[in-house]
Design a protein around this motif. Structure first.
Motif, short mmCIF file in Angstrom:
data_model
loop_
_atom_site.label_atom_id
_atom_site.label_comp_id
_atom_site.label_asym_id
_atom_site.label_seq_id
_atom_site.Cartn_x
_atom_site.Cartn_y
_atom_site.Cartn_z
N THR A 355 1.40 -8.17 -3.33
CA THR A 355 1.17 -6.75 -3.05
C THR A 355 2.40 -5.93 -3.34
N ASN A 356 3.60 -6.57 -3.19
CA ASN A 356 4.81 -5.81 -3.42
C ASN A 356 5.31 -5.97 -4.86
N GLU A 357 4.47 -6.56 -5.71
CA GLU A 357 4.89 -6.71 -7.11
C GLU A 357 4.17 -5.68 -7.98
N LEU A 358 4.81 -5.48 -9.11
CA LEU A 358 4.24 -4.51 -10.03
C LEU A 358 2.94 -5.07 -10.64
N ILE A 359 2.00 -4.20 -10.88
CA ILE A 359 0.74 -4.60 -11.53
C ILE A 359 0.97 -4.58 -13.05
N PRO A 360 0.52 -5.65 -13.80
CA PRO A 360 0.73 -5.64 -15.25
C PRO A 360 0.04 -4.41 -15.88
N ALA A 361 0.83 -3.75 -16.72
CA ALA A 361 0.28 -2.50 -17.31
C ALA A 361 -0.38 -2.74 -18.68
N ALA A 379 5.01 3.11 -10.69
CA ALA A 379 6.08 4.10 -10.51
C ALA A 379 6.34 4.33 -9.03
N ALA A 380 5.27 4.44 -8.26
CA ALA A 380 5.44 4.65 -6.81
C ALA A 380 6.09 3.43 -6.15
N LEU A 381 5.71 2.24 -6.63
CA LEU A 381 6.28 1.02 -6.07
C LEU A 381 7.78 0.95 -6.36
N LEU A 382 8.16 1.36 -7.52
CA LEU A 382 9.57 1.36 -7.89
C LEU A 382 10.33 2.38 -7.07
N ARG A 383 9.77 3.49 -6.76
CA ARG A 383 10.46 4.49 -5.91
C ARG A 383 10.62 3.93 -4.50
N ARG A 384 9.54 3.27 -4.03
CA ARG A 384 9.66 2.71 -2.66
C ARG A 384 10.77 1.67 -2.60
N ASP A 385 10.78 0.80 -3.68
CA ASP A 385 11.81 -0.25 -3.65
C ASP A 385 13.20 0.38 -3.66
N ASN A 390 18.15 1.72 -0.42
CA ASN A 390 19.09 2.71 0.06
C ASN A 390 18.89 2.98 1.56
N SER A 391 17.77 2.59 2.04
CA SER A 391 17.47 2.80 3.46
C SER A 391 16.76 1.59 4.01
N SER A 392 16.16 1.74 5.10
CA SER A 392 15.46 0.59 5.70
C SER A 392 13.99 0.71 5.49
N LEU A 401 5.30 5.95 1.46
CA LEU A 401 5.05 5.36 0.14
C LEU A 401 4.23 4.07 0.28
N ASN A 402 4.45 3.32 1.34
CA ASN A 402 3.64 2.10 1.51
C ASN A 402 2.18 2.45 1.71
N ASN A 403 1.96 3.46 2.53
CA ASN A 403 0.56 3.88 2.74
C ASN A 403 -0.04 4.38 1.42
N GLN A 404 0.74 5.14 0.73
CA GLN A 404 0.24 5.67 -0.57
C GLN A 404 -0.02 4.53 -1.54
N LEU A 405 0.86 3.52 -1.60
CA LEU A 405 0.68 2.38 -2.50
C LEU A 405 -0.54 1.57 -2.11
#
Length: 831
Positions: A355-361, A379-385, A390-392, A401-405
């Protein structure tokens, strides 16, 4: 004896040779000249008849036309237009020999007669009135018939009168009428023979007024047959030229008939060809209609088949099917690849560990919306990561972002699931289409076969339709340009002079006939005449010594005595020559007394008594003593010859009634040196009297007193008397009468000579008519020609046996006895 037989044979051969030579040219010309007036009369009569024939016979003119038949056999030009048709229709070859029959056919001639009006005849008398001339179109009056049948015969005579009127009469036809009608020119009249009208022509002039014109309307069928029979049609050797000749009483009519016949023949030939063309057009129209209908049926079948099988073109459809197969294969493969990728993404999304990995495009999913959602999710997953780095994790932004993802992942999962279902449906549809396309490809050969079969039938009928349509156009062109197979080389032409009657030929024939009639008459008269007439005929038929010839005595003489002392007449000279020949006949024989000369013949009335008397006188004039014994005890010819009344004579002496025969001897005439002893009364048994021996005693006595004893005997062979007397004769003179002795008796006479039954036999020709002989045979000789005299005497009468009364009755039956002299033995003919 052998020498005599050889001599007789040699003379017989010479006689046969003379018979075979026949008359000479000079003899023939002599006959012609002596009968010149008969020849002239015959020639004149025949020439007159020839002139009448020329005037009477209608003039006949000859006209000749020449045509050329386009004969395939003889190099005639072939009809190129017809040749274009010969692959379908056979017109046949034209033969000049066959065309002769068409020219002479009654069918064509009947059309000619109808066109030329040759069944109507106008005739008028010629100037001399012996011949009627055909006027044809030069008649001053033309007759129009309204209700006459073509094969009806009728006619009448007409005379042109003043004031434009014509009188018609002597009408005949279905009825005969003696009625006379006066018709005004141009009026229609119901005549007894037909309803008619008369019209004057440009040939009408005052000279025709009062002249008779005969009009005749003959059966058209009969006239056509007459002209057809009169037509002469011949083929010139080695060519296809036909010469047509016709003889007719009118030159213009002959020309019109020939020229019209050629025209009718040409039109008939064209009509025959056009008839073929018309029949061909009918045939083409019928078959074009049939094929057109059949072709429409084939087109309908193709349309129905195409429509039923959704075909436009079998070959194009097959190519399309093959092309669709490739397309469907590519589409199917692409759809299956997309399905596999979609299922891979679907599995990937369902794995919670990722779930925390990128989906093949770049998965090959063709749906751009899914691909955009995957790109947004990554793109959203990369922003969350980045935020987590940078934060917790508990960063509110990270939580958002997790909810959005999670929401976006769920949306992508649902979209991928839908895409998988869509791709599955798409794959199934493509497979189905691929199976359908394969089915269509497998049905292409059958469709191709059916379509080709129908198209072949369509093509065949279409080609036949186009072929017949082309021939129809050619046939219409043929109808427009058809021409006759006959070409006129020369129209009817001929000489202006008639070919008959031929004047010079008629005159020449008349001249020859005029010469032949008397010539044949003379020839056949000579053939039919079987009598001996000339010395030449006697010598040619016999080997018997010829004593002489006595000409015909035509003058009135006293008692038949023509020999007188000092006379130089031709007949007197003839007897002198015969006398000298008689004296030399047995000059070498030794005689103890007078010479006994017997005269006889085969025929009665040969002139024995006449010869006896005049021969005796001729001998007596030479100084000899002569006596004549009339031994014709059956008729007593010498007594009648001399015109002496009945006296006692030999019959009384021979029968023993008297022995004083000296008292019965008398001179034949007062002062004559010739004595005679008449026959006396006619006894019933003359032959027995001649055989009883008293005649021999009498002759022995007379030999001592006379130099010549002439026995006047009856005919030899008819009675036995002459044969009995021949025993006592020293010489026998056989009298032949010219014109009375039949040539068929010459062999009998020759046989008599050869047998030796008559001693020292000789022949004397009596009563020669030289004028007739020369006219008939062309030659003549004898005393009438030598001395320029024309003597003779007529024919005598029949010889009879029996009583004297019967002899007088027979003598009285011939009236010529009182008018014509004769060298015969009948009483006073010479007086």
């Amino acid at each position: 004896m052998a020498n005599q037989e050889f001599e007789n044979q040699e003379q017989f051969e010479i006689r046969q040779q003379n018979q075979e030579e026949g008359p000479s040219f000079g003899d023939i010309m002599s006959v012609v000249w002596l009968n010149k007036w008969w020849f002239a009369l015959s020639v004149f009569v025949c020439l007159v008849l020839a002139v009448l024939y020329i005037w009477k016979t209608p003039k006949t003119y000859s006209r000749t036309a020449t045509v050329m038949i386009k004969d395939d056999k003889k190099g005639g030009a072939a009809n190129s237009e017809a040749a274009a048709f010969q692959d379908m229709l056979a017109f046949g070859n034209v033969s000049a020999e066959n065309e002769l029959g068409f020219f002479k056919s009654n069918r064509l001639m009947a059309q000619v007669v109808e066109k030329t009006g040759a069944d109507k005849s106008y005739t008028a008398s010629a100037a001399h009135g012996l011949r009627r001339n055909e006027l044809y179109t030069q008649s001053p009056v033309l007759v129009t018939l309204f209700d006459a049948e073509p094969n009806e015969a009728l006619g009448f005579k007409m005379k042109v009168q003043k004031g434009g009127k014509v009188e018609i009469y002597d009408m005949y036809g279905m009825v005969k009428s003696n009625k006379r009608l006066t018709v005004t020119e141009g009026d229609t009249v119901d005549a007894p023979v037909a309803k008619l009208a008369l019209h004057s022509t440009v040939f009408m002039n005052p000279e025709w007024i009062g002249k008779e014109i005969a009009f005749t309307k003959s059966s058209a069928q009969d006239v056509a047959k007459e002209f057809s029979d009169a037509l002469e049609a011949t083929i010139q050797k080695g060519s296809s030229l036909i010469t047509l000749s016709l003889k007719d009483g009118n030159a213009k009519r002959a020309e019109d008939i020939l020229n019209t016949l050629i025209t009718v023949y040409q039109q008939d030939a064209i009509n025959d060809k056009n008839q073929v063309v018309l029949n061909t057009a009918k045939f083409l129209d019928e078959h074009l209609g049939v094929i057109e209908g059949e072709l429409g049926g084939v087109d309908t079948r193709i349309e129905s088949y195409m429509r039923a099988n959704n075909l436009t073109d079998v070959s194009s459809n097959a190519s399309l099917y093959l092309q669709n197969t490739g397309t469907l294969d590519n589409q199917g493969l692409s759809a299956e690849n997309q399905l596999n990728m979609a299922e891979y993404i679907q599995i990937y999304l369902q794995d919670n560990t990722k779930t925390n990995e990128l989906i093949p495009a770049a998965t090959g999913i063709s749906d751009s919306g899914i691909q955009s959602q995957i790109n947004d999710y990554n793109a959203a997953l990369l922003r969350r990561d980045k935020l987590i780095a940078n934060s917790s994790v508990n960063n509110p932004l990270v939580q958002d972002l997790n909810n959005q993802l999670a929401s976006m992942r769920a949306t992508i999962t649902k979209a991928v699931n839908n895409q998988v279902e869509v791709l599955k449906i798409q794959v199934r549809n493509l497979n189905k289409k691929e199976r359908e396309n394969q089915s269509k490809i497998s049905s292409v050969p059958t469709q191709q076969k059916n379509v080709v079969s129908i198209e072949r039938e369509q093509k065949t009928k279409e080609e036949m339709y186009l072929y017949l349509l082309q021939k129809k156009q050619e046939n219409e062109l043929q109808y427009a340009i058809n021409e006759s197979n006959c070409r006129i080389v020369d129209p009817a032409i001929g000489q202006a002079e008639p070919v008959a009657p031929k004047k010079m030929t008629a005159v020449l024939i008349a001249l020859l006939i005029g010469l032949a009639i008397p010539a044949l008459w003379l020839y056949f008269a000579s053939l039919l005449d079987t009598t001996v007439k000339t010395k030449k005929e006697v010598k040619e038929g016999l080997t018997i010594p010829f004593l002489g010839e006595i000409p015909m005595e035509k003058r009135k003489v006293n008692k038949g005595i023509v020999v007188r002392e000092g006379s130089r007449d031709g007949i007197c000279e003839a007897f002198k020559i015969a006398r000298d020949n008689l004296e030399f006949m047995d000059a070498g024989a030794k005689k103890t007394g007078g010479k006994v000369v017997q005269l006889t013949s085969f025929n009665p009335d040969a002139g024995k008594s006449f010869i006896s008397v005049n021969m005796a006188i001729s001998i007596a004039l030479s100084g000899s003593k002569v006596i004549i014994l009339d031994l014709d005890l059956r008729k007593g010819s010498l007594r009648r010859q001399l015109g002496i009344q009945h006296r006692h004579g030999l019959s009384e002496y021979l029968s023993g009634k008297t022995d004083d025969f000296a008292s019965m001897i008398h001179p034949i005439a007062e002062g004559s040196p010739v004595d005679m002893l008449l026959a006396g009364a006619l006894p019933p048994n003359p032959a027995e009297l001649l055989k009883n021996g008293r005649l021999e005693e009498l002759l022995n006595y007379l030999k001592s007193r006379y130099d010549f004893i002439i026995l006047d005997n009856p005919p030899y062979g008819t009675v036995v008397d002459a044969a009995i007397c021949a025993r006592y004769a020293d010489q026998t003179v056989f009298v032949i009468r010219s014109g009375a002795f039949d040539k068929r008796q010459l062999p009998d006479l020759q046989e008599l000579y050869d047998s030796g039954k008559l001693k020292n036999m000789s022949v004397l020709l009596n009563a020669i008519d030289y004028s007739k002989i020369v006219k008939k045979y062309g030659y003549g000789y004898g005393y009438g020609h030598r001395y320029g005299y024309r003597y003779g005497y007529g024919y005598g009468y029949g010889y009879g046996y029996g009583n004297e009364e019967n002899g007088r009755r027979r003598h009285s039956k011939n009236s010529k006895a009182d008018s014509e002299p004769d060298n015969t033995d009948n009483g006073t003919v010479q007086s």
